[in-house]
Design a protein around this motif. Structure first.
Motif, PDB file in Angstrom:
ATOM      1  N   CYS A 159      -2.807 -72.546  66.057  1.00 55.81           N
ATOM      2  CA  CYS A 159      -1.650 -72.177  65.222  1.00 55.81           C
ATOM      3  C   CYS A 159      -2.063 -71.960  63.771  1.00 55.81           C
ATOM      4  O   CYS A 159      -1.570 -71.038  63.111  1.00 55.81           O
ATOM      5  N   LEU A 163      -1.602 -68.459  61.778  1.00 56.77           N
ATOM      6  CA  LEU A 163      -0.885 -68.381  60.511  1.00 56.77           C
ATOM      7  C   LEU A 163      -1.704 -67.626  59.469  1.00 56.77           C
ATOM      8  O   LEU A 163      -1.169 -66.834  58.691  1.00 56.77           O
ATOM      9  N   TYR A 168       2.993 -64.842  62.907  1.00 66.14           N
ATOM     10  CA  TYR A 168       3.968 -65.936  62.890  1.00 66.14           C
ATOM     11  C   TYR A 168       4.766 -66.008  64.189  1.00 66.14           C
ATOM     12  O   TYR A 168       5.098 -67.104  64.646  1.00 66.14           O
ATOM     13  N   SER A 169       5.089 -64.868  64.778  1.00 64.47           N
ATOM     14  CA  SER A 169       5.880 -64.882  66.010  1.00 64.47           C
ATOM     15  C   SER A 169       5.108 -65.551  67.150  1.00 64.47           C
ATOM     16  O   SER A 169       5.700 -66.262  67.974  1.00 64.47           O
ATOM     17  N   VAL A 171       2.949 -67.995  66.804  1.00 61.92           N
ATOM     18  CA  VAL A 171       3.013 -69.437  66.551  1.00 61.92           C
ATOM     19  C   VAL A 171       4.336 -70.000  67.051  1.00 61.92           C
ATOM     20  O   VAL A 171       4.383 -71.052  67.702  1.00 61.92           O
ATOM     21  N   LEU A 172       5.426 -69.297  66.767  1.00 62.97           N
ATOM     22  CA  LEU A 172       6.741 -69.762  67.218  1.00 62.97           C
ATOM     23  C   LEU A 172       6.825 -69.780  68.744  1.00 62.97           C
ATOM     24  O   LEU A 172       7.443 -70.688  69.324  1.00 62.97           O
ATOM     25  N   HIS A 202       5.831 -75.290  62.409  1.00 63.49           N
ATOM     26  CA  HIS A 202       7.064 -74.548  62.695  1.00 63.49           C
ATOM     27  C   HIS A 202       7.694 -74.053  61.391  1.00 63.49           C
ATOM     28  O   HIS A 202       8.137 -72.900  61.294  1.00 63.49           O
ATOM     29  N   ALA A 205       5.657 -71.153  60.018  1.00 63.28           N
ATOM     30  CA  ALA A 205       5.882 -69.927  60.785  1.00 63.28           C
ATOM     31  C   ALA A 205       7.227 -69.300  60.424  1.00 63.28           C
ATOM     32  O   ALA A 205       7.330 -68.073  60.303  1.00 63.28           O
TER      33      ALA A 205
END
Length: 537
Positions: A159, A163, A168-169, A171-172, A202, A205
């Motif tokens: 993650c 980043l 970012y998507s 990671v989510l 979180h 992200a």
């Protein structure tokens, strides 16, 4: 096998075997083998805690049991206790185990553990890293996560690198799959909800996706638990404070812009941008893109074409799907007769949204398509709009009668502010669009600073404006008038022109009817012809 062995060989009070020492040792070895093999079955069934218990029992019975030692270390690996697993595998390697295939198995697993620890250490210490190295780290951690999906440290590592790549998507998506799952090792935290480090990932992200208010809420929830665990509490609080400050500045700048306080709004956006962009990081790229685009609107209100276009170019580079930045950049280019570039901005945002699977709002999509269609018809019309000279005076925000000293001063001012190598975003995003802006500046200066080139440019521009007017009055389209002159003035002339033609036709019909009905011969025709010529004139 274990139960039969335990029933067949019973120990007396002194610990001696009723059946004799040799048979007893053989039975004990069988028991240890049975426990070790059952541990292997537990490992295959992803039940490492039970496998660990069997290995401990086997080693208690036979302390030197080689396979039990290797499987014990393997249990530590699958339970994500990498440091202890590394120490155990090294101990097994030094003993040079004689069991079939054991030594090779130990070497392979030791290399895996060392590679995992290297990945964890890299992601903790080697930022910022270049894109190719970061992508290699992501690929390596993904391979290890296939058989260690609950490893907390590998999740952190992947993650963090994602980043740094602004993914970012992804990671989510990773974090959404971890909710209500118990990560390993269990010593630090239980589920996702109780892990402050995962909460902080979180929050980061969400900030990267432009959801800064949500990031603040998650960060505040994280800071309380981080304070209890003592895990980077001060840095988290500092980052959250920066996010809050950015939100406050943007809110205040928007209010000033709505109240038509253009200069004040521009200053507030600039302050927010300085806070968001640092040499090491760009806070929340989509949010920062909004700041740049909004500041570009304030420059556009002042007639500062290059500053407005530069800010829109930065916003487009930060967020390739930010529609307002692309449409505003297109509008600015159209204002200085850069029609092909205007169309290019609009086409690019549609392509970017399609590539990322983002569906545009129907109203925005329709408007953009209409604009592209308008530019296409202009660029392919009888009047060759593609060859229209850019408004170099407008690009440098100068009057057509500007002196050479004024041109040089304007050039050096904008060149310093818009140079790609000195841009604060240099190193964070692609400088392709800023290079394009700087090329326009250089072209404008090269033409206007040279006396002969400027004279030729002025003559050609005047000739094109004359052709535009003739083309318009000869039946030119609405687009030519709109893009090359005062639309309102030309529209009024067009309306007057059509009204005059209508009156002329009505008079012509009336005179013709009168002459045909009441007069005959050359006199009637002569009067009619005179009236026709007078009306025509």
């Amino acid at each position: 096998c274990l139960l039969v062995t335990m029933q067949s060989f019973k120990l007396d009070d002194s610990g001696a075997s009723a059946a004799g020492d040799v048979a007893y040792e053989s039975a004990i070895k069988i028991q240890a083998d049975a426990l070790s093999n059952r541990a292997a079955s537990h490992i295959m069934l992803d039940n490492s805690p039970c496998a660990l218990e069997d290995c401990e029992q086997a080693l208690k019975i036979v302390p030197g049991h080689e396979r039990a030692q290797v499987r014990y270390a393997t249990c530590k690996l699958y339970m994500c206790d990498f440091e202890e697993a590394k120490a155990l595998f090294r101990g097994c390697k030094e003993k040079k185990m004689k069991g079939k295939g054991l030594h090779a198995d130990v070497i392979d697993k030791l290399s895996v553990v060392e590679a995992i620890l290297d990945l964890i250490n890299i992601t903790a210490k080697a930022f910022p890293m270049n894109k190719s190295n970061a992508e290699e780290v992501v690929a390596s951690t993904s391979r290890h996560l296939e058989y260690l999906p609950k490893s907390r440290e590998l999740v952190y590592a992947k993650c963090n690198v994602l980043l740094s790549l602004h993914k970012y998507s992804e990671v989510l998506q990773i974090l959404s799959k971890l909710k209500d799952k118990c990560l390993l090792p269990k010593s630090r935290a239980g589920t996702y909800c109780s892990d402050s480090r995962l909460k902080w990932l979180h929050a980061l992200a969400c900030s990267g996706m432009g959801e800064l208010e949500k990031a603040v809420r998650l960060g505040e929830a994280c800071s309380s638990s981080a304070g209890e665990e003592g895990d980077g509490h001060d840095s988290i609080v500092s980052r959250i404070g920066k996010w809050k400050k950015l939100l406050d500045l943007k809110r205040e700048a928007n209010t000033s812009y709505e109240n038509k306080e253009n200069k004040r709004s521009q200053e507030l956006y600039t302050e927010a941008i300085k806070l968001a962009v640092s040499p090491n990081v760009v806070e929340c790229p989509p949010f920062t893109a909004i700041l740049y685009c909004n500041r570009g609107a304030t420059y556009q209100n002042e007639g500062n074409v290059l500053s407005a276009l530069s800010d829109c170019a930065r916003a487009c580079s930060l967020c390739g799907t930010y529609v307002k930045a692309f449409t505003r950049a297109s509008s600015i280019c159209e204002g200085v007769q850069l029609y092909q570039l205007s169309s290019q901005f609009l086409r690019e945002v549609i392509d970017n949204c399609k590539e990322k699977g983002i569906r545009l709002v129907k109203k925005d999509y329709k408007s953009i398509c209409q604009q592209i269609s308008r530019f296409s018809s202009m660029l392919g019309d009888n009047y060759d709009t593609a060859d229209v000279l850019p408004d170099y005076y407008g690009i440098l925000s100068l009057d057509s009668g500007a002196q050479v000293s004024q041109i040089k001063k304007a050039y050096h001012k904008v060149a310093l502010r818009c140079h790609p190598d000195k841009d604060p975003l240099c190193g964070h995003v692609s400088m392709e669009k800023m290079n394009l802006v700087f090329t326009l500046i250089r072209q404008a200066y090269d033409v206007l600073s040279d006396e002969s080139s400027r004279l030729e440019y002025d003559e050609e521009r005047a000739s094109q404006q004359y052709k535009q007017q003739n083309y318009y009055y000869g039946g030119g389209s609405y687009h030519d008038t709109y893009n090359h002159g005062s639309y309102y003035h030309n529209h009024q002339q067009q309306h007057y022109h059509h009204s005059s033609n209508k009156n002329f036709r009505n008079n012509w019909r009336r005179n013709k009817k009168k002459n045909n009905g009441g007069n005959s011969g050359s006199g009637g025709n002569g009067n009619f012809n005179n009236n026709w010529n007078r009306n025509r004139k």
